[in-house]
Design a protein around this motif. Structure first.
Motif, PDB file in Angstrom:
ATOM      1  N   GLY A 301       1.248  -7.911  14.482  1.00 44.54           N
ATOM      2  CA  GLY A 301       1.766  -9.170  14.790  1.00 44.54           C
ATOM      3  C   GLY A 301       1.599 -10.172  13.565  1.00 44.54           C
ATOM      4  N   SER A 302       0.389  -9.979  13.247  1.00 42.94           N
ATOM      5  CA  SER A 302      -0.002 -10.964  11.887  1.00 42.94           C
ATOM      6  C   SER A 302       0.931 -10.340  10.644  1.00 42.94           C
ATOM      7  N   LEU A 303       1.099  -8.858  10.377  1.00 42.38           N
ATOM      8  CA  LEU A 303       1.789  -8.520   9.243  1.00 42.38           C
ATOM      9  C   LEU A 303       3.252  -9.065   9.392  1.00 42.38           C
ATOM     10  N   CYS A 304       3.754  -9.019  10.714  1.00 42.53           N
ATOM     11  CA  CYS A 304       5.187  -9.307  11.018  1.00 42.53           C
ATOM     12  C   CYS A 304       5.249 -11.053  10.662  1.00 42.53           C
ATOM     13  N   VAL A 305       4.235 -11.766  11.188  1.00 45.79           N
ATOM     14  CA  VAL A 305       4.375 -13.253  10.866  1.00 45.79           C
ATOM     15  C   VAL A 305       4.318 -13.541   9.344  1.00 45.79           C
ATOM     16  N   THR A 307       5.439 -11.780   7.054  1.00 47.57           N
ATOM     17  CA  THR A 307       6.706 -11.312   6.189  1.00 47.57           C
ATOM     18  C   THR A 307       7.723 -12.388   6.712  1.00 47.57           C
ATOM     19  N   VAL A 308       7.771 -12.958   7.854  1.00 48.51           N
ATOM     20  CA  VAL A 308       8.691 -14.204   8.350  1.00 48.51           C
ATOM     21  C   VAL A 308       8.421 -15.153   7.501  1.00 48.51           C
ATOM     22  N   MET A 310       6.851 -15.397   4.484  1.00 51.58           N
ATOM     23  CA  MET A 310       6.831 -15.354   3.087  1.00 51.58           C
ATOM     24  C   MET A 310       8.534 -15.236   2.550  1.00 51.58           C
ATOM     25  N   VAL A 311       9.388 -15.148   3.484  1.00 47.10           N
ATOM     26  CA  VAL A 311      10.799 -14.873   3.182  1.00 47.10           C
ATOM     27  C   VAL A 311      11.143 -16.383   2.470  1.00 47.10           C
ATOM     28  N   PRO A 312      10.746 -17.504   3.156  1.00 47.46           N
ATOM     29  CA  PRO A 312      11.290 -18.699   2.590  1.00 47.46           C
ATOM     30  C   PRO A 312      10.647 -19.260   1.308  1.00 47.46           C
ATOM     31  N   VAL A 313       9.611 -18.645   0.785  1.00 50.83           N
ATOM     32  CA  VAL A 313       8.608 -19.227  -0.378  1.00 50.83           C
ATOM     33  C   VAL A 313       9.686 -19.324  -1.455  1.00 50.83           C
ATOM     34  N   ILE A 391       6.852  -9.789  -3.043  1.00 53.00           N
ATOM     35  CA  ILE A 391       5.799  -9.787  -2.136  1.00 53.00           C
ATOM     36  C   ILE A 391       6.395  -9.894  -0.531  1.00 53.00           C
ATOM     37  N   ALA A 392       7.461 -10.536  -0.296  1.00 54.75           N
ATOM     38  CA  ALA A 392       7.990 -10.534   1.134  1.00 54.75           C
ATOM     39  C   ALA A 392       8.241  -9.041   1.425  1.00 54.75           C
ATOM     40  N   ALA A 393       8.870  -8.523   0.461  1.00 53.39           N
ATOM     41  CA  ALA A 393       9.396  -7.159   0.879  1.00 53.39           C
ATOM     42  C   ALA A 393       8.199  -5.975   0.930  1.00 53.39           C
ATOM     43  N   ALA A 394       7.165  -6.136   0.304  1.00 50.73           N
ATOM     44  CA  ALA A 394       6.103  -5.327   0.318  1.00 50.73           C
ATOM     45  C   ALA A 394       5.256  -5.501   1.768  1.00 50.73           C
TER      46      ALA A 394
END
Length: 420
Positions: A301-305, A307-308, A310-313, A391-394
């Motif tokens: 769950g933390s990894l998914c959060v 990712t979500v 990091m996308v807007p950064v 970073i978001a993709a990784a």
């Protein structure tokens, strides 16, 4: 009897009192917190001392390097020594050593001398002392609280660490304005107060040692092998190391985004402050989550959060938006640290606590150092926007790996504890 049952010292006892009334836990928690705050303040003051009084950016970098070096060269051996030596005596010696090191810096500056090798030595010693203290306290906490309150205790430890990170930087900078020696005097006093709390603790901070000490290298290898045999922990530590690398790159990326859009160093500090508040909240929430959520659920769950969030950064330069995004990431990270810490302490034999914790810490600090190098190269070659997207993709790939890795689902029971 299962491993968790074997490690529950309060079996057969009902209704342990609240932690706020647990005298030994409060003494251990307070003393370690004071030492940590002093360490954060002195670490913040080193570069200021070299830049303002030594007029040497190179010297500032060298002192900073010396302060972080113990995490790479001392970590694994420190874990083995925490498992070998008497933990109470070790913590007492750490505070005495830290007191002497910071006292030496105060005397040097009071004599109006700025000797770079001496300052580097003091920074290395104090960094090593902080490392030993963190490993020893994590191993000792199970002996001052009942297992039913372990998640709450580790949650409070994580929140204290987050708060020390928040307060340490402004404390070191603010005290420095009063005089170059003042932050180091503060650190020395913090060690003295921590020493007083340790001397008041009544309980033993470790179990019986039935195996005679062997070569230090053999004990280090034993800790590494134990971690390797644990399927869940082996997979989790790999994902944690990868995420640490990405977060170090993200920190550099955020700073550069702020700079490119006309922001100041103060703006970066405010973003960090907002993020730190998220970390404190996550640590407090982790104390409850540790008893209700599976480690796999929290990790994935933390990894998914992350990712979500990091996308807007790459698509915003607003400091408050960046602060809120980073606060959300810090919340998830602190929560995961508590849940993972509770799981690790419960499944690890007492005689291996220091070594197992040191393995996780070494990988985390090592990947953080690598992240700083990789982040600098990426930002200088491809720029902020592609780096932030990368970073978001990784992170998305790490989240996918967590979801599909069978070993991570096996977090209910680990291999039986090795008899030592």
């Amino acid at each position: 009897m299962s491993l968790l049952d074997r490690r529950a010292p309060e079996t057969g006892q009902a209704g342990p009192g609240p932690l706020r009334r647990n005298r030994d836990f409060l003494l251990l928690w307070t003393g370690a917190g004071m030492s940590l705050l002093g360490l954060r303040a002195s670490t913040a003051a080193y570069p200021l001392l070299m830049l303002w009084y030594g007029d040497s950016p190179t010297g500032a970098g060298m002192v900073g390097f010396a302060a972080l070096l113990p995490q790479l060269v001392v970590q694994l051996h420190a874990g083995a020594l925490v498992d070998r030596w008497n933990r109470r005596l070790l913590l007492i010696c750490c505070d005495i050593t830290g007191l002497l090191a910071m006292g030496a810096v105060v005397v040097m500056l009071a004599m109006d001398r700025l000797w770079l090798p001496g300052l580097m030595a003091a920074a290395f010693v104090d960094g090593a002392v902080g490392l030993f203290q963190r490993l020893a306290e994590r191993a000792a906490v199970t002996h001052v609280v009942p297992s039913s309150q372990l998640s709450q205790a580790l949650g409070q430890n994580e929140a204290r660490g987050q708060a020390a990170g928040l307060l340490g930087q402004p404390a070191g900078s603010g005290l420095f304005t009063l005089g170059p020696w003042v932050p180091f005097g503060f650190a020395a006093v913090s060690h003295l107060l921590a020493l007083a709390t340790l001397l008041l603790i009544r309980k033993d901070l470790q179990g019986e040692r039935s195996t005679p000490a062997r070569k230090l290298r053999s004990e280090v290898v034993e800790g590494l092998r134990w971690v390797r045999r644990q399927r869940f922990m082996r997979a989790a530590v790999g994902l944690n190391a990868g995420s640490n690398l990405l977060f170090q790159i993200l920190v550099l990326t955020l700073a550069l985004i702020v700079k490119e859009h006309g922001g100041s160093a103060l703006t970066v500090g405010l973003i960090g402050l907002v993020a730190g508040l998220g970390g404190v909240a996550g640590a407090l929430a982790g104390a409850r989550a540790a008893g209700r959520l599976r480690p796999f659920t929290v990790l994935a769950g933390s990894l998914c959060v992350w990712t979500v969030l990091m996308v807007p950064v790459p698509f915003t330069s607003d400091p408050w938006a960046l602060g809120v995004l980073l606060a959300g990431m810090s919340f998830a990270g602190a929560l995961m640290n508590v849940v993972a810490g509770v799981y690790q302490v419960r499944v690890t034999p007492d005689a291996l606590q220091g070594r197992v914790t040191s393995v996780f810490s070494l990988l985390g600090s090592g990947m953080g150092s690598a992240g700083a190098l990789v982040g600098g190269l990426l930002l200088s070659t491809v720029g902020t926007y592609p780096t932030a997207l990368g970073i978001a993709a990784a992170m998305a790939l790490l989240a996918l790996a967590a979801v599909v890795t069978p070993a991570l689902r096996d977090d209910a029971v680990e291999a039986p504890a090795t008899r030592l």
